[in-house]
Motif scaffolding. Structure first.
Motif, PDB file in Angstrom:
ATOM      1  N   SER A 295       0.827  -1.215   0.000  1.00 48.59           N
ATOM      2  CA  SER A 295       0.000   0.000   0.000  1.00 48.59           C
ATOM      3  C   SER A 295       0.861   1.265   0.000  1.00 48.59           C
ATOM      4  N   PRO A 340      -8.806   3.680  -5.815  1.00 52.09           N
ATOM      5  CA  PRO A 340      -8.901   2.218  -5.701  1.00 52.09           C
ATOM      6  C   PRO A 340      -7.924   1.637  -4.684  1.00 52.09           C
ATOM      7  N   VAL A 341      -6.738   2.237  -4.581  1.00 47.78           N
ATOM      8  CA  VAL A 341      -5.736   1.744  -3.620  1.00 47.78           C
ATOM      9  C   VAL A 341      -6.217   1.968  -2.194  1.00 47.78           C
ATOM     10  N   LYS A 344      -9.001  -0.510  -1.527  1.00 49.17           N
ATOM     11  CA  LYS A 344      -8.508  -1.890  -1.475  1.00 49.17           C
ATOM     12  C   LYS A 344      -7.853  -2.194  -0.139  1.00 49.17           C
ATOM     13  N   GLU A 418     -13.952  -2.855   0.170  1.00 55.13           N
ATOM     14  CA  GLU A 418     -12.836  -3.364  -0.627  1.00 55.13           C
ATOM     15  C   GLU A 418     -13.331  -3.835  -1.994  1.00 55.13           C
ATOM     16  N   GLU A 420     -13.262  -5.559  -5.864  1.00 51.03           N
ATOM     17  CA  GLU A 420     -12.649  -6.709  -6.527  1.00 51.03           C
ATOM     18  C   GLU A 420     -11.682  -6.202  -7.598  1.00 51.03           C
ATOM     19  N   ILE A 421     -10.803  -7.095  -8.073  1.00 46.28           N
ATOM     20  CA  ILE A 421      -9.810  -6.714  -9.075  1.00 46.28           C
ATOM     21  C   ILE A 421     -10.482  -6.204 -10.347  1.00 46.28           C
ATOM     22  N   ILE A 424     -11.492  -2.618 -10.006  1.00 44.18           N
ATOM     23  CA  ILE A 424     -10.340  -1.711 -10.071  1.00 44.18           C
ATOM     24  C   ILE A 424      -9.905  -1.505 -11.524  1.00 44.18           C
ATOM     25  N   SER A 544     -14.070  -2.908   5.212  1.00 41.79           N
ATOM     26  CA  SER A 544     -13.786  -3.718   4.028  1.00 41.79           C
ATOM     27  C   SER A 544     -15.067  -4.201   3.356  1.00 41.79           C
TER      28      SER A 544
END
Length: 761
Positions: A295, A340-341, A344, A418, A420-421, A424, A544
């Motif tokens: 991070s 997004p970071v 996440k 949080e 999902e990929i 992002i 999250s």
């Protein structure tokens, strides 16, 4: 890319590392040590290792030592295990560079066990640390050590002493900002800064390095030194400063980029920020590829990309030309790049930070210079240091006021959860498209400026043909729509099924219930083995999952292992340390209320939460889900908090789950006699699997298909009892353990049941 080949090379490197990680090659995480060495350590945790002291610090319970170039010694053979963090039983007189022989218990750095939990395993993998050694004793140590590193350590300790004496109660903040030392920083103060979106000023970053480095360079030039002497001296000082302050990834990034910028200035070359950023990224990733998923790395480089690449294009899209509008839009651009970071890794982003940074960032330099001036004067006179640091302390007081103000505003953060990929990736595709649109708009503006049109935008628009104006408006509208859609996709969490998550809280209970119609409940939340459970477990888990509101918080009884984290959570709400809110606190209906009961009630009242009591026969209906309270009885006194704990049954469609708190065999008999028990699909096993609970007759009546036991693997109570496990298995129950698999999630559509383990065996 053809104009910046190093940027293209960096892109290929990042892409290659991503592909290797996807292919299962443990470069970005995991344990790169040979499997034979890993297996031997697991079979023989009591080991002897030898390594070189890199740094050490005193923790609350022990002395912590970081060893590098470490070897595991077994039968006169050596196996390299890279770096190790050692926790000594007693304090030793150690110095950096010493080689020591240590005996203790080697243990693999643990992976997270709950949603939103801090990933210690990956954090330490970035530093090539894969094992901790606990209960360690130094057997031998060398007399020789690194004089240079010891001197740096002494300088840092002297600086800390000066700041402590001159800054008073603000010393921890100055130590964090000037020395990168957060050891004494109050966790609640850090939470306040994080909520306000200005926590980044507490870490050594590019802002700090540029202010201090360029300040030193300009000062040396003013006193008569030339470009070469001033530049080389500044380079040397900032390099040592980076090493002394701990060498975090943000510090490394800032120092390396400063070295490149100063090198360009000294040699008369042009400094290209994107090329410098790419070179810096490649240097850090070559040393430790695991940083690619860290991070700190992603946020540090993301901020530079936001300022250097995105800000100009977003400003063009927004039509921002005045200084203050450019500053505001640039702050938004930075947040868009790192959004997004932030979600996440932290599940939330500060909205207040968009505006507060406009007030804070211009004045951070004065705080840093005040701290540095105090350090210099403190060598000669602490009184003079106290005087010179006063204006900086005044600014810190102003920052604290801004943080308190942000804590009172419900909208100061967005808890998006949080992503999902795929979410992002879609978001960044949209963002990159928007940046291309910004470049498209920027071109006609640049051509106008080259043509000498320097009037205000409003009058300039009049000279632009109507067709072009309409096209620009269309592009801006499309960019805004794309960005809003991207943000909505990023925060999208599909509902539909009931989810019940038994969190891994160690020796205790903490159960999160998420209903199909987006209602959320917490049942208990405490631990006798984990401290600060609210901050490190409950808050991250809620964030999250994108949960900003709890409809209800149920407390089965008032033992510490069921309320410690819940109480913290209530206090955070009342003190403005989180934007998460709750509707009701449901406590067991007891005639004689213990002190802990009253403390929970007071904390809830301060947070503006309604308090209700629950007893046998009470029901709560929330959409398709209902809670039925089966215990305690109406005349319960509360003298035996375990046996008079609140017992609940959750119903959704054909699914039933029973929560039994810490009741024992006596209460189970009474529940059986009352005739209110029925067949359930899932049982939250009572009293952490104690042998005195979950009797055979009780199981014969409820017949659970699934049983979940929440306890610590190191508890001293013998939980779970082998007899209890045998009874559960004999009753046909599938037994799941939080101590083995971390959080256990049960998901159901009201008919079929799915089980998810947060981590594998």
């Amino acid at each position: 890319m053809t104009k910046r080949p190093l940027c293209f090379l960096c892109f290929l490197m990042v892409l290659g590392l991503g592909i290797m990680n996807f292919a299962g090659i443990p470069l970005l995480g995991g344990n790169p040590l040979p499997v034979t060495v890993q297996d031997w350590i697991e079979a023989h945790p009591g080991s002897v290792i030898c390594g070189e002291v890199e740094q050490y610090e005193n923790t609350e319970f022990s002395q912590s030592v970081y060893l590098k170039k470490t070897y595991l010694i077994y039968q006169s053979r050596k196996f390299s295990i890279e770096n190790v963090r050692v926790f000594l039983k007693k304090e030793e007189d150690l110095k950096p560079g010493m080689k020591i022989l240590v005996k203790g218990t080697l243990k693999r750095v643990e992976e997270p066990s709950n949603p939103g939990g801090f990933d210690s395993q990956h954090y330490y993998a970035c530093r090539h640390i894969y094992y901790f050694m606990k209960k360690a004793v130094v057997r031998k140590k060398t007399e020789s050590y690194s004089g240079y590193r010891q001197q740096l350590f002494k300088v840092k300790e002297k600086c800390r002493q000066i700041l402590t004496e001159s800054a008073g109660e603000d010393a921890p903040l100055f130590c964090a900002m000037v020395l990168g030392d957060k050891q004494d920083l109050d966790p609640e103060m850090r939470m306040r800064y994080q909520l306000a979106g200005i926590v980044h000023i507490l870490a050594i970053s590019g802002l700090h390095i540029s202010i201090l480095g360029m300040g030193l360079y300009n000062l040396l030039k003013k006193i008569g030194l030339g470009i070469w002497p001033a530049g080389i001296f500044s380079l040397g000082v900032m390099l040592q400063y980076g090493i002394m302050t701990g060498g975090s990834v943000s510090t490394m990034r800032a120092v390396i980029m400063f070295l490149i910028a100063m090198g360009a200035r000294i040699t008369g070359r042009i400094y290209d920020m994107m090329t410098a950023l790419s070179v810096t990224a490649m240097m850090i990733l070559l040393e430790s590829p695991a940083y690619l998923l860290d991070s700190g790395f992603l946020l540090s480089f993301g901020c530079v990309l936001g300022i250097g690449v995105a800000a100009e294009k977003i400003c063009a899209l927004a039509g921002a030309e005045k200084k203050w509008t450019k500053a505001l839009v640039s702050s938004i651009a930075l947040q868009l790049v790192t959004l997004p970071v932030m979600l996440k890794f932290f599940g939330e982003v500060s909205l207040a930070g968009f505006f507060l940074n406009l007030l804070v960032l211009p004045s951070v330099g004065f705080v840093l210079m005040g701290g540095m001036a105090a350090l210099l004067l403190g060598i000669f006179s602490i009184s003079a240091a106290k005087l010179v640091i006063l204006p900086a302390r005044g600014l810190l007081l102003f920052y604290e006021y801004l943080c308190s103000l942000a804590g009172k505003l419900r909208w100061s953060t967005w808890i998006g959860g949080e992503p999902e990929i795929w979410q992002i990736l879609v978001y960044y595709v949209f963002l990159i498209t928007v940046l291309f649109m910004g470049q498209y708009i920027k071109e006609p503006m640049r051509r106008e400026q080259e043509a000498g049109m320097k009037s205000e935008l409003s009058s300039r628009d009049k000279r632009i043909p109507g067709k072009i104006q309409r096209k620009l408006r269309t592009v801006r509208a499309a960019a805004g729509a794309l960005m809003i859609t991207g943000i909505l996709i990023l925060g999208f969490h599909p509902a539909g099924d009931l989810k019940v998550t038994c969190l891994d809280v160690g020796q205790g209970d903490g159960i999160l219930v998420e209903t199909p119609d987006n209602h959320h409940f917490l049942i208990d939340g405490g631990s006798s083995s984990q401290s600060d459970l609210g901050r490190y477990c409950l808050l991250p888990a809620l964030k999250s999952q994108g949960i900003s509101y709890l409809d209800g918080l149920f407390i089965s009884h008032t033992d510490k292992d069921h309320i410690s984290g819940a109480k913290e959570l209530l206090e955070y709400m009342g003190n403005g340390l989180t934007t998460i809110r709750a509707g009701y606190l449901v406590l067991p209906s007891w005639a004689e209320k213990p002190e802990a009961w009253e403390e929970l009630s007071d904390a809830a009242q301060k947070a503006g939460i309604k308090i209700v009591t629950g007893k046998k026969g009470d029901e709560l209906h929330c959409g398709l889900v209902s809670f039925s309270i089966l215990w305690p009885e109406k005349n319960a006194t509360g003298k035996d908090v375990n046996e008079e704990a609140m017992v609940m049954e959750l119903s959704f469609g054909e699914f039933q789950m029973l929560f039994t708190g810490d009741i024992g065999a006596d209460t189970e008999k009474k529940l059986l006699a009352s005739g209110i028990l029925k067949d359930v699909d899932c049982l939250k096993v009572g009293h952490h699997g104690s042998r005195y609970s979950t009797t055979e007759a009780f199981l014969e009546k409820i017949k659970p298909e699934l049983a979940i036991i929440s306890c610590s693997s190191t508890n001293t109570y013998g939980h779970p009892s082998p007899e209890t496990v045998e009874r559960l298995e004999a009753a046909g129950s599938q037994v799941e353990y939080t101590m083995k698999n971390g959080a256990i999630t049960v998901e159901t559509d009201g008919k079929k049941l799915k089980i998810y383990r947060f981590r594998r065996d």
